[in-house]
Design a protein around this motif. Sequence first.
Motif, PDB file in Angstrom:
ATOM      1  N   GLN A 100       0.818  -1.213   0.000  1.00 20.81           N
ATOM      2  CA  GLN A 100       0.000   0.000   0.000  1.00 20.81           C
ATOM      3  C   GLN A 100       0.856   1.270   0.000  1.00 20.81           C
ATOM      4  N   MET A 108       1.317   1.950  -3.563  1.00 21.71           N
ATOM      5  CA  MET A 108       0.053   2.401  -4.158  1.00 21.71           C
ATOM      6  C   MET A 108      -0.189   3.868  -3.847  1.00 21.71           C
ATOM      7  N   GLN A 109       0.037   4.262  -2.579  1.00 24.35           N
ATOM      8  CA  GLN A 109      -0.221   5.646  -2.202  1.00 24.35           C
ATOM      9  C   GLN A 109       0.674   6.603  -2.983  1.00 24.35           C
ATOM     10  N   LEU A 110       1.952   6.248  -3.100  1.00 23.89           N
ATOM     11  CA  LEU A 110       2.877   7.132  -3.817  1.00 23.89           C
ATOM     12  C   LEU A 110       2.488   7.262  -5.292  1.00 23.89           C
ATOM     13  N   ASP A 115      -0.533   9.471  -5.498  1.00 23.52           N
ATOM     14  CA  ASP A 115      -0.071  10.863  -5.368  1.00 23.52           C
ATOM     15  C   ASP A 115       0.402  11.415  -6.708  1.00 23.52           C
ATOM     16  N   ALA A 130     -15.025  -5.681  -4.932  1.00 23.19           N
ATOM     17  CA  ALA A 130     -15.162  -4.369  -4.280  1.00 23.19           C
ATOM     18  C   ALA A 130     -13.774  -3.736  -4.134  1.00 23.19           C
ATOM     19  N   THR A 131     -12.792  -4.566  -3.840  1.00 26.32           N
ATOM     20  CA  THR A 131     -11.410  -4.076  -3.727  1.00 26.32           C
ATOM     21  C   THR A 131     -10.916  -3.582  -5.088  1.00 26.32           C
ATOM     22  N   ILE A 142     -12.500  -0.133  -6.036  1.00 24.14           N
ATOM     23  CA  ILE A 142     -11.976   1.069  -5.389  1.00 24.14           C
ATOM     24  C   ILE A 142     -10.553   1.379  -5.867  1.00 24.14           C
ATOM     25  N   LEU A 143      -9.783   0.323  -6.162  1.00 24.85           N
ATOM     26  CA  LEU A 143      -8.426   0.563  -6.669  1.00 24.85           C
ATOM     27  C   LEU A 143      -8.459   1.066  -8.111  1.00 24.85           C
ATOM     28  N   ARG A 183      -8.680   4.595  -8.450  1.00 23.00           N
ATOM     29  CA  ARG A 183      -7.458   5.311  -8.093  1.00 23.00           C
ATOM     30  C   ARG A 183      -6.287   5.020  -9.020  1.00 23.00           C
TER      31      ARG A 183
END
Lengths: 295, 331
Positions: free
Chosen positions: A98, A101-103, A106, A123-124, A127-128, A131
């Motif tokens: 994760q 993923m966050q970077l 960003d 569902a996972t 949502i990914l 993003r």
Amino acid sequence: MLSLSLGPILWFWSRQSVFDFYAEAAEWPVDRIHLGETVCSRRRELKLEDWLALARELAACGKEVVLSSQTLIESEADLRTLRRLCEQQEFRVEANDQSAMQLLIDQGVPFVTGPAVNIYNSATLKILAQRGLQGWNLPVELSRQTLEALLAELQEQGLVLPVEVFAWGFLPLAWSSRCFTARHYNLPKDRCEFRCLQHPDGLSLRSRESQELFRLNGVSTLSGYRYDLLRELPSMAAMGVDAVRLSPEWQGMAEVVQRFDAVRRGKQPATDPLQLVEAPPCNGYWYGQPGMASA
Amino acid sequence: MELVCPAGSLPALKTAVDHGANAVYIGFRDSTNARQFSGLNFNDPRAAEGIDYAHRHGARVFCAINTYPQPDGWRQWTAAVDRAARLGVDALIIADMGLLAYAADRYPDLSRHLSVQGSATSYEALRFYKETFGIRRAVLPRVLSVDQVRHVARASPVELEVFAFGSLCIMAEGRCYLSSYLTDESPNTRGACSPAKAVRWQESAQGLESRLNEVMIDCYGDGEAAGYPTLCKGRFEVEGSVYHAIEEPVSLNTMDLLPELAAMGITAVKIEGRQRSPAYIRAVAGTWRQALDRLAAGADRYAVEPGWSHTLSGLSEGGLTTLGAYHRNWK
């Protein structure tokens, strides 16, 4: 046609061995190649610049190149390396946790996920996807039945997310902050003397009845037997799997790729009579059984 | 710092509350939580009674729905979230990203804690869970050293809870499929590691053998204390030597670190063990309560009492405790 994907090298090989391996791989009929160190931050035979140079060469040979991130992120140094990986925009990144993923979120760039990211339901994925997820790997412990259900749900929701399935090699099963190779040599992790270099395909861990159980590979633990879904290629193609992942090994990789290529092209039957004399394959996960089972 | 205690049953819950827990965590009686043991956990009436008891005594209740639902189980897992919300728990402990999204969407005002099974080991990972699902708290995996925990805490966007005492997972939680490789169940899929149904004990000429799905995990000679065959804690052979190649059977005990954990701003310490008896919970909760009270009276006067260590050692696997990864040399 199913794509053939070469996973990242999970073992620790010398710089020259890595270059030699990919010089050969450039000639193999694989469509996608994953580069980068995904296991241990102490393995620095190649730096990001080296991986990028290699990536450019392989891309010039017509390969789709993906850079894989470190699976277990523990320190600020790990994050620094990860930031540099995620900030380069030349090649797609496979996020293996994760943090990555966050970077990437960003940065606002699309990404894919590796088999250690826990994607167990649609569902996972949904949502990914919102993003930036554009492709994913099935976690190794999931079965064909679960994948079929997942793909059906994706289709219902109109989500297009190509999936890659780990199909050949020792399965990456666990990550720890402890280094089991250093432990085997009674060395502290911080002064491990890079003993992994002496074990290009890991250390075999057996039960006291000599049953192959696991492969110790630094901070990671892999299956003791090679997973092998060769005979499932036709059915995977039929159900909509995009790519199968072959995990690099020190020896014999060219033959493995040839075999998978021949089967995906229908030039060779999916069941290989020679298989009978080799080590017992393990493929239990695919059939909803214990991973080590041979179904 | 809060003391968060396990409760695998109503008597255990009441015991924990009576002996100083600020919060207890429970799970439902199925595979939606990571401690699926037969006879353990809560149905709705028992959960309601437990929540009422805890609330009347000033303690909170967290509900762990921290395994990973697959398509065929999705409705059961979302129903567990609905049930927990209806029962009035104070927080949900969730690992799966899809389920976190569901909870955030349906029950935005109900606190969401990231389970240790969510494997967040950096502040960037915590930021992912905070920005994507609005988590309030995260439980950190037991793989970080004290310096690493401090580093994460300094930049963490959420409250942090760390493991203080109990069984030690050697692998990053949520990222270990060893159990499903040997058996057909893992913590992620079924909330079970080295499940009891796969265990077999066998006397042989070599001694007492413990087996998991027929794989020999260990063999105990005369006078050796036998332990549950958790697969990573067995003795195996690597290059001709037989030893605990992955981990010894020991328990985690961080009591020595309490002042440091408090100073770095850790919100809560967590006791492992919903599978444990009320007697165990009484001893462990009571001991940690004393330690936390002593700490609250002044960190400069804090010292671990020999009696506390004695009590905790007696309740540990193999009678041994370790600082685990918190102590860098352990790695």
